[in-house]
Structure formats: C-alpha cells, structure tokens
Design a protein around this motif. Structure first.
Motif, mmCIF file in Angstrom:
data_model
loop_
_atom_site.group_PDB
_atom_site.id
_atom_site.type_symbol
_atom_site.label_atom_id
_atom_site.label_comp_id
_atom_site.label_asym_id
_atom_site.label_seq_id
_atom_site.Cartn_x
_atom_site.Cartn_y
_atom_site.Cartn_z
ATOM 1 N N GLY A 107 24.798 26.946 7.772
ATOM 2 C CA GLY A 107 26.293 27.584 8.434
ATOM 3 C C GLY A 107 26.538 29.476 8.315
ATOM 4 N N PRO A 108 27.530 29.858 8.281
ATOM 5 C CA PRO A 108 27.890 31.393 9.399
ATOM 6 C C PRO A 108 26.677 31.852 7.693
ATOM 7 C CG PRO A 108 29.851 29.934 8.169
ATOM 8 C CD PRO A 108 28.651 29.103 7.574
ATOM 9 N N ALA A 109 26.691 33.061 7.966
ATOM 10 C CA ALA A 109 26.191 34.200 7.407
ATOM 11 C C ALA A 109 26.722 34.195 5.888
ATOM 12 C CB ALA A 109 26.376 35.752 8.717
ATOM 13 N N GLY A 110 26.307 34.643 5.398
ATOM 14 C CA GLY A 110 27.030 35.206 4.007
ATOM 15 C C GLY A 110 27.622 36.847 4.192
ATOM 16 N N THR A 111 27.979 37.043 2.706
ATOM 17 C CA THR A 111 29.057 38.376 3.247
ATOM 18 C C THR A 111 29.060 39.217 1.901
ATOM 19 O OG1 THR A 111 31.304 37.384 1.998
ATOM 20 C CG2 THR A 111 30.965 37.555 4.401
ATOM 21 N N TRP A 112 28.066 39.245 1.325
ATOM 22 C CA TRP A 112 27.688 40.107 0.023
ATOM 23 C C TRP A 112 27.199 41.144 0.568
ATOM 24 C CZ3 TRP A 112 28.376 39.544 -5.037
ATOM 25 C CH2 TRP A 112 27.326 40.248 -5.495
ATOM 26 N N GLY A 113 26.312 41.903 1.511
ATOM 27 C CA GLY A 113 26.013 42.926 1.677
ATOM 28 C C GLY A 113 25.052 43.715 0.903
ATOM 29 N N ALA A 114 26.087 44.752 0.960
ATOM 30 C CA ALA A 114 24.678 45.685 -0.169
ATOM 31 C C ALA A 114 25.328 45.968 -1.704
ATOM 32 C CB ALA A 114 24.176 47.031 0.498
ATOM 33 N N LYS A 115 25.487 45.591 -1.888
ATOM 34 C CA LYS A 115 26.262 45.012 -3.195
ATOM 35 C C LYS A 115 24.901 45.121 -4.532
ATOM 36 C CE LYS A 115 29.996 42.133 -2.560
ATOM 37 N NZ LYS A 115 29.900 41.896 -1.567
ATOM 38 N N ARG A 116 25.531 45.594 -5.201
ATOM 39 C CA ARG A 116 24.721 45.866 -6.488
ATOM 40 C C ARG A 116 25.266 45.440 -7.944
ATOM 41 N NH1 ARG A 116 21.235 48.492 -10.461
ATOM 42 N NH2 ARG A 116 19.020 47.030 -10.414
ATOM 43 N N GLN A 117 24.837 44.054 -8.537
ATOM 44 C CA GLN A 117 25.823 43.839 -9.189
ATOM 45 C C GLN A 117 24.979 43.652 -10.682
ATOM 46 O OE1 GLN A 117 28.876 41.068 -8.458
ATOM 47 N NE2 GLN A 117 29.157 40.132 -10.637
ATOM 48 N N PRO A 118 25.071 44.517 -11.429
ATOM 49 C CA PRO A 118 24.170 44.336 -12.481
ATOM 50 C C PRO A 118 25.180 42.799 -13.704
ATOM 51 C CG PRO A 118 24.320 46.716 -12.379
ATOM 52 C CD PRO A 118 25.306 45.683 -11.707
ATOM 53 N N LEU A 119 24.242 41.665 -14.435
ATOM 54 C CA LEU A 119 24.811 41.194 -15.117
ATOM 55 C C LEU A 119 23.682 41.242 -16.802
ATOM 56 C CD1 LEU A 119 24.889 38.048 -13.278
ATOM 57 C CD2 LEU A 119 26.294 39.855 -13.478
#
Length: 370
Positions: free
Chosen positions: A355-367
């Motif tokens: 499908g189309p490109a994802g949109t997550w980008g450069a984000k870094r989300q610690p869990l």
C-alpha cells in the motif's frame, strides 16, 4: 581468544531471568560448550560466555536475560536501516544486553558491552511485546540494539507471538551464528539487516574478534535458502575499511553472490567506545562508496548517518525515476504503486511493499512495558 568474562562467576541475583539455553553440549572434561555461534565458548560451572548472557549453570547453558530488556522504543523502520521493507512504518524495537563480538568501534556500546544487569529495566513476556506492537500500530517488531542471536530463545518466542498477531519480525544482526541455530532463528524473521563490517579477515579479527567468512556464509544462506528480505550495512571507518579496493571487492561480491537487488547501506562512523581518536567519516567517503557499489551493479546503494537526499532516496532501476524521497527518516516523494511498481515505467522495485507509504516519520517513542 582469551575471554576475561569467562572468569566471572554467575551470581544468584544475576539469573532471575535464566532460561534453558539451546545449542550446547557437554565436554569430556566436565565443561559445557556453547554451540550458538562460531566462538564455541567452553565454560566451567558458573562461567559466562564472551557474550556475557549465556552461562553454565548446573552443567547446562542458560540464557540469563530471558524476558528482560534494556528498553523498548517505537522507531521508524528506516532506522534499522531498512529502506525496502514497509517504508515509513513504525517498528517496536528492543534489545537486551551483551554481544558475541568485541567491536572496538561499537556505536551502541552502552547496551551491547554492558555488564550491568541493572540496565535491564523492562521485563516483558513475548505476548506482552506482541500486544504492545499491536496497540502502538507497529507493523513489525525489531530485535536490535544488541545482537539478537545471543538471546535467541527469547527472540524466537517473541517472534512466534508476533506471527500469531500478523506482526512482522525484523532482525538487526552481525550474522555471526552457527548453522543449526541460524535456521531456527531466521525461519521466523521477515526482514534482516546484516552488519557487513568490512571485507577483510584482518579487520574482523583485529577489531571484532570474529570472522568474515562466517558472516558471508550467513548472507548466502539468507539470500539463497530463505524468503527473508535482506539488506546490509557497513559502517565506514576512516583508514580501516574505506579504501576503493576493499569497497570494490565487497560490492562485487554482493552482486555475484546475493544479487544486484540487495540494498547496501554505507553509514558514517563517529568516534566512540575504544576508537575515540579515529575521526568521523566525511560525507564524501559515503558518496564514493555508493558510487563504487553502483558501478559494480548494486541497484540500491544508500548513505547513512548524514543528511543526503540523493544518497538516501530510492530510484527506479528501469527508468531512473525518483521512487521514494528520503531525508534521514522522513519520506517525501512516493512514486510506487501499491505492490511496489514504478508508476512511470512499471518496473518492479525489489522489496516488501504494502500500500501507500507510512507516515511515522522520524519520531522516536520510548515505551515502558514492565
């Protein structure tokens, strides 16, 4: 090679996450030999292997870090780096501690060289990790930060839990592993980035205390005997592995043995760990490596750890059209059909696209899962 960590006795409070290890056998002298990687550590009772996390406890090899992680984070898939596997999507990344190589230039040494178990702050079962991937909208889970082959039993169980939830599995590894465990580990992986550190045995022995031949064997196995999507990364270190001759030999080998469609990433070194006196890699070196690769027939060669739109972007090998524009981990142009065909000439781009490109980008989300 002498392993000072094999002299360290496993303490009772270190094995709270101990799990029966696979791939070992008893020796005639009472020691046990770990058969996970070509290092073949031979351990007396209470001793650890060079990786520090596999140990002889009760005359058997155990994994001391099962269920324990140095941290979880949602990253862009391009950070692994994987440029041809579900571009723009988020990946839940985690690692443990230790490593079965001794790279003096390690860029992640605080985790891979850690001998402190208090760094393993998060405890999570395989089901918890797979469920977290679903809840955070991740398309995949990455076994990374330190080499996942040393926590094979944990990684395999997590991978099985992910498969049950239609979550893909991604390994970031140096590929230093024996044949039998290699088959078990990669059977559950959907994509892998192999750290091809150089193309000389001298470099591997002197700076990593390992072997180029074993890594090349893993690469050939992955490409020829599995359906795993494969990309490679080489950290270019000034004066060590950046000569035209070595880059020519390496990239020619990749085309001959793995094919022209395996993407190669050339990343910039920065002074770290035990190579603080070595200068950072200039951008021109990465561009030179990329051009040598392209001249040898590598269709998709990339630069990394620098801002370089041309070197980070993907182009059609049929008509030259810009297919995926990239600035670090941020995607811009997207000229692919849902199944990965060039929208201009119809040439299929090798990789895994949905499908189309994802949109997550450069984000870094610690869990925090514990």
């Amino acid at each position: 090679m002498y392993n000072k960590y094999m002299n360290e006795v496993v303490k009772s409070d270190d094995v709270g996450g101990a799990f029966p290890g696979r791939y070992w056998h008893m020796l005639d002298d009472g020691r046990v030999q770990c058969d996970l990687c070509p290092r073949f550590c031979k351990l007396h009772e209470g001793q650890r292997g060079l990786c520090f996390v596999r140990a002889n406890v009760g005359s058997k090899v155990v994994l001391t870090t099962y269920g324990r992680s140095s941290g979880f984070c949602v990253d862009p898939i391009e950070k692994k780096p994987l440029n041809h596997f579900l571009p723009g999507t988020p990946v839940l990344s985690f690692g443990t501690a230790g490593c079965n190589l001794t790279c003096k230039f390690c860029q992640n040494w605080d985790i891979s060289k850690s001998r402190e178990f208090d760094r393993l702050l998060d405890q999570a079962s395989p089901d918890m990790i797979a469920d977290a991937a679903v809840k955070t909208g991740c398309r995949s889970v990455a076994y990374t930060y330190n080499d996942p082959v040393i926590f094979l039993e944990y990684a395999v169980d997590v991978a099985k839990a992910c498969r049950e939830r239609d979550i893909k599995n991604v390994a970031v590894t140096a590929g230093y592993i024996c044949e039998e465990p290699r088959a078990e580990f990669f059977e559950l992986m959907d994509a892998v980035n192999v750290d091809l550190k150089c193309f000389t045995e001298d470099f591997y022995k002197r700076l990593c205390s390992s072997s180029l031949a074993a890594v090349l064997d893993t690469l050939k196995y992955l490409k020829n005997e599995t359906d795993v999507w494969v990309e490679t990364t080489t950290l270019l270190i000034p004066g060590e592995n950046d000569s035209d001759k070595e880059l020519d030999e390496m990239t020619a080998w990749v085309v001959e043995h793995l094919g022209p469609d395996v993407p190669m990433h050339f990343s910039a070194f920065h002074p770290d760990w035990k190579m603080m006196a070595t200068p950072a890699t200039p951008k021109s070196t990465l561009s030179r490596a990329r051009q040598i690769a392209r001249n040898n027939g590598v269709r998709h060669a990339y630069t990394g750890n620098v801002h370089d739109f041309e070197g980070e972007s993907t182009y059609c090998n049929g008509c030259g059209e810009l297919l995926i524009g990239r600035d670090w981990y941020v995607l811009s142009d997207w000229n692919l059909g849902r199944d990965g065909h060039c929208t201009k000439c119809g040439t299929l781009l090798a990789g895994v696209f949905d499908g189309p490109a994802g949109t997550w980008g450069a984000k870094r989300q610690p869990l925090h899962l514990g």
